[in-house]
Design a protein around this motif. Structure first.
Motif, mmCIF file in Angstrom:
data_model
loop_
_atom_site.group_PDB
_atom_site.id
_atom_site.type_symbol
_atom_site.label_atom_id
_atom_site.label_comp_id
_atom_site.label_asym_id
_atom_site.label_seq_id
_atom_site.Cartn_x
_atom_site.Cartn_y
_atom_site.Cartn_z
ATOM 1 N N GLY A 80 -7.476 -3.878 -9.612
ATOM 2 C CA GLY A 80 -6.893 -2.852 -8.973
ATOM 3 C C GLY A 80 -6.211 -1.812 -10.150
ATOM 4 O O GLY A 80 -6.459 -0.811 -9.898
ATOM 5 N N SER A 133 -2.064 -1.873 -5.125
ATOM 6 C CA SER A 133 -3.132 -2.011 -4.027
ATOM 7 C C SER A 133 -4.083 -3.425 -4.231
ATOM 8 O O SER A 133 -4.432 -4.079 -3.206
ATOM 9 C CB SER A 133 -4.065 -0.881 -4.105
ATOM 10 N N CYS A 186 -10.222 -5.777 -3.393
ATOM 11 C CA CYS A 186 -9.590 -6.442 -4.050
ATOM 12 C C CYS A 186 -9.283 -7.848 -3.142
ATOM 13 O O CYS A 186 -9.215 -9.147 -3.312
ATOM 14 C CB CYS A 186 -8.179 -6.186 -4.417
ATOM 15 N N THR A 187 -9.220 -7.477 -1.880
ATOM 16 C CA THR A 187 -9.270 -8.548 -0.579
ATOM 17 C C THR A 187 -10.603 -9.591 -1.051
ATOM 18 O O THR A 187 -10.449 -10.910 -0.981
ATOM 19 C CB THR A 187 -9.103 -8.006 0.715
ATOM 20 N N GLY A 245 -1.875 -6.104 -3.008
ATOM 21 C CA GLY A 245 -1.858 -6.063 -1.560
ATOM 22 C C GLY A 245 -2.930 -6.842 -1.163
ATOM 23 O O GLY A 245 -3.122 -7.567 -0.191
ATOM 24 N N GLY A 246 -4.303 -6.358 -1.695
ATOM 25 C CA GLY A 246 -5.641 -7.037 -1.257
ATOM 26 C C GLY A 246 -5.525 -8.737 -1.330
ATOM 27 O O GLY A 246 -6.018 -9.360 -0.550
ATOM 28 N N TYR A 275 -7.524 -1.794 -1.917
ATOM 29 C CA TYR A 275 -7.153 -3.158 -1.265
ATOM 30 C C TYR A 275 -8.234 -3.760 -0.619
ATOM 31 O O TYR A 275 -8.150 -5.034 -0.670
ATOM 32 C CB TYR A 275 -6.202 -2.315 -0.092
ATOM 33 N N ASP A 276 -9.160 -3.307 0.243
ATOM 34 C CA ASP A 276 -10.276 -3.881 0.654
ATOM 35 C C ASP A 276 -11.057 -4.667 -0.512
ATOM 36 O O ASP A 276 -11.494 -5.911 -0.014
ATOM 37 C CB ASP A 276 -11.291 -2.660 1.206
ATOM 38 N N LEU A 320 0.918 -1.256 0.063
ATOM 39 C CA LEU A 320 -0.002 -0.021 0.004
ATOM 40 C C LEU A 320 1.036 1.558 0.078
ATOM 41 O O LEU A 320 0.639 2.184 -0.893
ATOM 42 C CB LEU A 320 -0.778 0.003 1.106
ATOM 43 N N VAL A 373 -6.432 4.339 -2.078
ATOM 44 C CA VAL A 373 -5.510 2.985 -2.268
ATOM 45 C C VAL A 373 -6.074 1.864 -1.066
ATOM 46 O O VAL A 373 -6.304 0.724 -1.143
ATOM 47 C CB VAL A 373 -4.166 3.136 -1.802
ATOM 48 N N SER A 377 -7.497 -10.138 -9.319
ATOM 49 C CA SER A 377 -7.383 -8.642 -8.377
ATOM 50 C C SER A 377 -6.463 -7.605 -8.775
ATOM 51 O O SER A 377 -6.736 -6.609 -8.628
ATOM 52 C CB SER A 377 -6.801 -9.313 -7.036
#
Lengths: 322, 324, 499
Positions: free
Chosen positions: B104, B224, B79-80, B227-228, B76-77, B55, B72, B100
């Protein structure tokens, strides 16, 4: 040299408010066609009350926008959550205690605003970052003081904001209207308000005319914090209880409402009445979406998209003007 | 001989003031907190710090070109959620992660279009995206967190290790090095810094500032997104709904703190990652100390303020912040 | 040095909104020479250069480089043709070092990678060619103004130009830095690079230039060979022989002193400034670009910090001042840049006039609107501000009327000292006259005025006494009636010291 008498109220000021007024009217009509209950006294009264809470936050945000220098206050939600949780921790049984508690929450918010202002003027930290940081610090503080416990038992006085005074008008609504009216009058009719607008619009010229730019800027953040503090107190009275971070959404919504109401993010131009209208637009929107029984997820998306579109068009037209 | 060492040490402290403080702080932790220095703890720090690094790197890219990305955390959220959702639906690890990252990138492109082509100020544009993305997250997971179980391959992505080194660390390290090389060695990296430093001068020199911004926002979205995906693997699922601001402060803090680590005070990927790891260590140590987690958010804010003040003391502005 | 021109501009015509700014201007320079371009403010020098730089498009005329005609459509074209510019405010990337600023946009590559080593090496060579001590590794943001200029020159050289044009290069430089610049220029010409040198400073021009082209009112008047001419002849060309002006009648010097400036030194005024001002006197402060007039104003009003010396206003002595302090002591400032510093453009006439006067319209914390309106109307009438009403935004007013609003703002305070910094810039002829008359009547009623200008005719019309500034010092003082424009210009361009 003859010229026609002009009234104090600029036609330009009203022109800025027109879009919001139109949108409010459109939303009301649209809601009414969807369901008769929408324009029922009870529903409208509830909408007005919810909007009033946002109006407080928007008023606070407006003050900071007006002060210029890329001003923005991202700690409003945090301050509101703080006073919503911490306020009820104080004894508020009697009216005297209530008044004292009110003053205390305003003071708490004002202190947060003071820290914001100092960080911005003295340490030269951009307002965006400074208030963002403060919001975090305030959450930490709130967490520390309340140990995460929500506020539950509330005094009757505080819950009294829900009381209906006139049809459609509750106590909270009156507070909101008074706040907006007072703010607008101060802005247009007092020297302090005029100074704020000057500092926001052209700080260099302001300095050369002997105005104390730094002092006025910091004062703007102090006021914003104080109002947010008060708003949090009203919030817990309205909701009946408080939990951590319950006022989160108010931060960005207040930004959106102020921009919808025609306030310039560059500073110097804006109106509190516009901010109130912007708040009304947002709450009406939410309300209609709720009524349409749109699932919450989709509701968020639509809200998000509409908000984004409104923000974009508003700031774009301003940039074009520059 | 001792004199030479002392002078060298003094120079180091003078030039790398902030780094010195960081090292000293870590030393204090190691000495006073028995569990801090354990292998397991350090590995934990590496993994969490790695997620945070992605991030922070995303934010760094955008800050380098003089922009800002408030979305960001939201990307991130979501894509999680996307990644977890796809894994549950049986799409396989590779595809889930790829989607994901692509998502992003998609959001990054959305930001790009608004900022670069419609000329909306970066703050407003990315806040708009944040709203939209948060809404989409809600629509996607209907307010429920997604729980994954029995996905050994997927879990091993973030929770596992290769040759003893946590996978997250490897991934982040590789990415950081690649970004670092691209920024330093290739023209377009240089041009990104130029765009952020003085876009008028860059344009006057014939540099395509639009391209620089496109790259920055696109990379921000992708990082991001990645990261997710890794987060989904690390926590075995996804959260229902995070706060939009939650990661922003930490990302800012890491980026700015990282910029103070090199002499010139430029934003740089390596510094960002080191700062991200340091902040994670800070949180970690404080938790081990028994300091209630309630204080943690405030800590990060303080760290950011200190970073801004120390790193920019004497300079006129805080880097290339063109917010509006 | 051959006789064939390396650059030739022929018959250049340029107009803005119907006004002809350049009227068939011819300008040519030879290889390896230093060629000065001179003229009063508004003569057309900078417009001509902007056309050459590709910032403006010419309406007519042709440009030749070494005999070949070129078409300049954008700033890239002159660079490709071998013409580079050193501007007054160079555009640099502050966080990059010198070497990377020099090669910004044209970095040498090794394959696909940026060749940093080569950048430093080549930068080192260019810097050595200029003879500067700046290190290629120094950061642009740490450089002094003079060093930034050298960086600008280095960047210009990186394009291997045939011609380099310098625009008022010595304005911000100290004496030693000017000497360094001349060394650099002489190196350039030794390498057969042509230098176009735009400046007001006669002594410099006579030192380094070989030829001088003078523009006046958008026409090229003459091109003189420096060795064979005199400053007088140049000034004559700049001003023309048909000067009609009405010098002010002599002023009665018996008023008491209202303002005394003693030994003021600021960061922008390294050498002491001393002067005094009497009641009812109009003191003109004359000087050309970079002379230091605005710096004096900034010191007087407390915008720049005073490092030494003191100000005495109405017999009260101050070692440190601020705008509000000066305002309280009856000093008012109408700044040069009225858009940025004098007015709040979004606000109305009424609001702008109140800007500095809110205390006189107060009713508790409120604004006494009735009193405000009355006062503003009165001032509007007094100054003949033409508008649709006091509630019109000032952005819709003409330049002259805008300036009157700024004046009204300050006049309401009944200042004892009024400082006007270039008050007639961007103001139409009619309003100019009104402003002159206003200054006169103010002076008659006992207000002291400091009138800053770079137009000789104007200053002769309004001022009782004139101070001439050059290179941040006051270099001359005399009565308006006791000298002529030529002498004024000569002193302002450093040709001669005042008698």
């Amino acid at each position: 040299m003859e010229w026609p008498l002009k009234r104090t109220v600029n036609t330009k000021n009203i022109r800025v408010l027109l879009p919001s007024i139109v949108v409010v009217a459109v939303l009301l009509i649209f809601g009414a066609t969807l369901s008769g209950r929408f324009i029922s006294v009870r529903n409208l009264g509830s909408i007005l009350m919810t909007a009033s809470l946002l109006v407080f936050a928007t008023t606070a945000q407006n003050i900071v926008f007006l002060s210029g220098n890329n001003g923005i206050d991202l700690s409003i939600g945090a301050v509101m959550s703080m006073t919503a949780l911490v306020g009820p921790m104080m004894p508020i049984g009697t009216p005297v205690e209530f008044a004292f508690a009110t003053l205390t929450v305003i003071a708490m918010g004002a202190v947060c605003g003071l820290l914001n202002g100092l960080g911005i003027r003295v340490l030269s930290i951009p307002p965006l970052i400074m208030t963002l940081i403060m919001s975090n610090v305030i959450y930490g503080f709130t967490l520390f003081v309340t140990k995460g416990r929500p506020a539950m038992e509330l005094s009757k006085i505080l819950l009294g904001v829900n009381k209906t005074v006139f049809p459609m008008i509750r106590v909270l609504t009156i507070c909101g209207v008074v706040a907006v009216a007072a703010a607008e009058i101060i802005l247009r009719k007092t020297r302090a308000g005029r100074k704020l607008a000057i500092v926001g619009d052209n700080p260099n010229a302001a300095g050369l005319c002997g105005l104390r730019v730094s002092l006025i800027s910091v004062a703007a953040y102090v006021c914003s914090g104080g109002i947010a503090g008060f708003a949090g107190f009203m919030l817990v009275g309205y909701a009946g209880s408080a939990i951590m971070r319950m006022a989160d959404s108010y931060t960005l919504l207040s930004v959106a409402a102020a921009i919808i109401g025609g306030t310039s993010v560059a500073g110097g131009r804006g109106s509190f009445v516009g901010g109130a209208l912007g708040s009304l637009v947002l709450i009406l929107l939410t309300s209609i979406l709720q009524m349409l029984n749109i699932p919450q997820g989709a509701r968020f998306v639509i809200q998000g998209v509409l908000l984004a579109v409104i923000l974009l068009t508003n700031t774009r037209s301003e940039k074009l003007r520059q | 001989m001792l004199n030479v060492l002392i002078t060298a040490a003094r120079n180091f402290v003078k030039n790398y003031f902030v780094a010195t403080i960081m090292i000293a702080t870590l030393a204090v932790f190691c000495l006073t907190c028995p569990n801090f220095f354990s292998i397991n703890n350090l590995l934990d720090i590496t993994k969490q710090g790695g997620l945070l690094s992605l991030l922070a790197l995303a934010m760094t890219m955008v800050l380098i070109v003089g922009g800002m990305d408030m979305s960001v955390g939201a990307i991130y959220d979501i894509c999680t959620n996307f990644c977890a959702g796809m894994v549950i639906s049986g799409y396989g690890v590779f595809l889930s992660v790829a989607v994901s990252v692509a998502a992003g990138l998609g959001f990054g492109i959305f930001n790009m279009v608004m900022i670069v082509f419609i000329r909306v100020p970066p703050f407003i544009a990315t806040v708009g995206t944040m709203f939209v993305v948060t809404g989409l997250t809600f629509a996607y997971n209907k307010g429920q967190s997604i729980l994954l179980s029995n996905q050994p391959l997927f879990f091993s992505l973030a929770q596992g290790a290769t040759l003893g080194i946590p996978n997250i660390a490897i991934i982040v390290a590789v990415i950081t090095v690649v970004i670092y090389i691209c920024l330093r060695r290739f023209r377009y990296g240089l041009y990104m810094y130029a765009t952020g430093g003085n876009s008028m001068a860059a344009k006057a020199a014939g540099i395509n500032t639009t391209l620089s911004q496109l790259i920055a926002y696109g990379m921000s979205g992708m990082l991001s997104g990645l990261g997710g995906a890794l987060a989904a693997s690390y926590i075995s699922g996804s959260f229902a709904l995070g706060s939009p601001f939650e990661f922003l402060i930490t990302a800012f803090a890491a980026a700015f703190l990282g910029s103070t680590l090199i002499r010139q005070g430029e934003l740089n990927p390596l510094g960002t990652v080191i700062a991200a790891l340091f902040i994670t260590s800070l949180n970690n140590a404080l938790t081990l100390y028994g300091v209630s987690f309630l204080i943690l958010p405030g800590m990060q804010g303080t760290v950011l303020i200190l970073a801004l003040v120390l790193g920019n003391w004497g300079k006129k502005q805080t880097g290339q912040m063109t917010i509006f | 040095m051959t006789d064939e021109p390396v650059l030739s501009m022929e018959g250049i015509v340029k107009g803005f909104g119907g006004i002809v700014v350049l009227d068939r201007v011819d300008f040519s320079v030879r290889r390896g020479e230093v060629h000065a371009l001179m003229g009063e403010n508004g003569a057309g020098k900078s417009t001509l250069m902007k056309i050459l730089a590709g910032i403006y498009h010419k309406d007519d005329g042709r440009i030749f480089v070494e005999g070949r005609e070129i078409n300049i459509k954008s700033p890239n074209d002159p660079i490709r043709a071998g013409i580079a510019f050193v501007h007054q405010h160079p555009n640099l990337v502050p966080m990059f070092d010198v070497a990377h600023n020099i090669f910004l946009g044209q970095e040498p590559l090794r394959g696909r990678r940026v060749d940093h080593k080569k950048i430093y090496a080549e930068a080192g060579k260019i810097l050595a060619a200029i003879g500067t001590a700046i290190s290629p590794h120094a950061l642009a943001r740490d450089l002094t103004v003079a060093e930034r200029q050298e960086l600008s020159i280095a960047r210009a050289l990186s394009f291997a130009p045939r011609v380099i044009a310098f625009d008022e290069p010595t304005a911000p430089l100290s004496f030693k830095e000017v000497e360094r610049l001349f060394e650099v220029i002489s190196r350039l010409t030794k390498n057969n690079v042509t230098v176009i040198y735009i400046s007001h400073r006669m002594d410099e021009i006579f030192r380094i230039s070989e030829r001088i082209t003078v523009l006046r009112n958008g026409k090229s008047i003459t091109t003189l060979t420096t060795k064979e001419t005199t400053p007088d002849e140049v000034i004559h060309a700049m001003l023309g022989s048909d000067i009609a002006f009405n010098p002010k009648s002599v002023y009665d010097e018996t008023g008491e002193t209202v303002l005394k400036v003693e030994g003021i030194v600021t960061k922008n005024l390294p050498q002491t400034i001393d002067f005094s001002l009497r009641r009812g006197e109009v003191l003109g402060l004359f000087g050309l670009v970079g002379a230091g007039r605005t710096e004096v104003v900034r010191a007087l009003f407390g915008v720049d910090r005073i490092n030494a010396g003191a100000l005495e206003v109405n017999d009260r002595r101050f070692g440190a001042v601020s705008p509000s302090l000066m305002m309280r002591n009856g000093v008012a400032l109408v700044p040069e840049d009225r858009h940025a510093l004098g007015l709040v453009m979004d606000m109305t006439i009424k609001e702008n006039i109140s800007l500095a006067n809110m205390n006189s319209f107060k009713l508790g914390p409120f604004i006494n609107h009735a009193r405000e309106r009355a006062a503003v109307r009165g001032l509007s009438h007094q100054l003949s501000i033409k508008s649709r009403g006091i509630n019109t935004p000032v952005s819709s007013l003409s330049g002259g009327n805008q300036q009157k609003v700024v004046l009204a703002k300050w006049l309401h305070r009944r200042p004892s000292v009024l400082i006007l910094d270039e008050p007639t810039v961007g103001v139409d002829v009619g309003a100019k006259g009104e402003i002159y008359n206003l200054v006169n009547s103010l002076a008659k009623s006992g207000v002291s005025v400091i009138f800053i200008s770079s137009e000789p005719e104007e200053i002769f019309r309004v001022a009782d006494r004139i101070l001439v500034m050059y290179r941040r010092r006051i270099v001359g003082e005399f009565q308006a009636g006791a000298t002529d424009i030529k002498k004024l210009m000569a002193i302002a361009t450093g040709v001669q010291a005042a008698s």
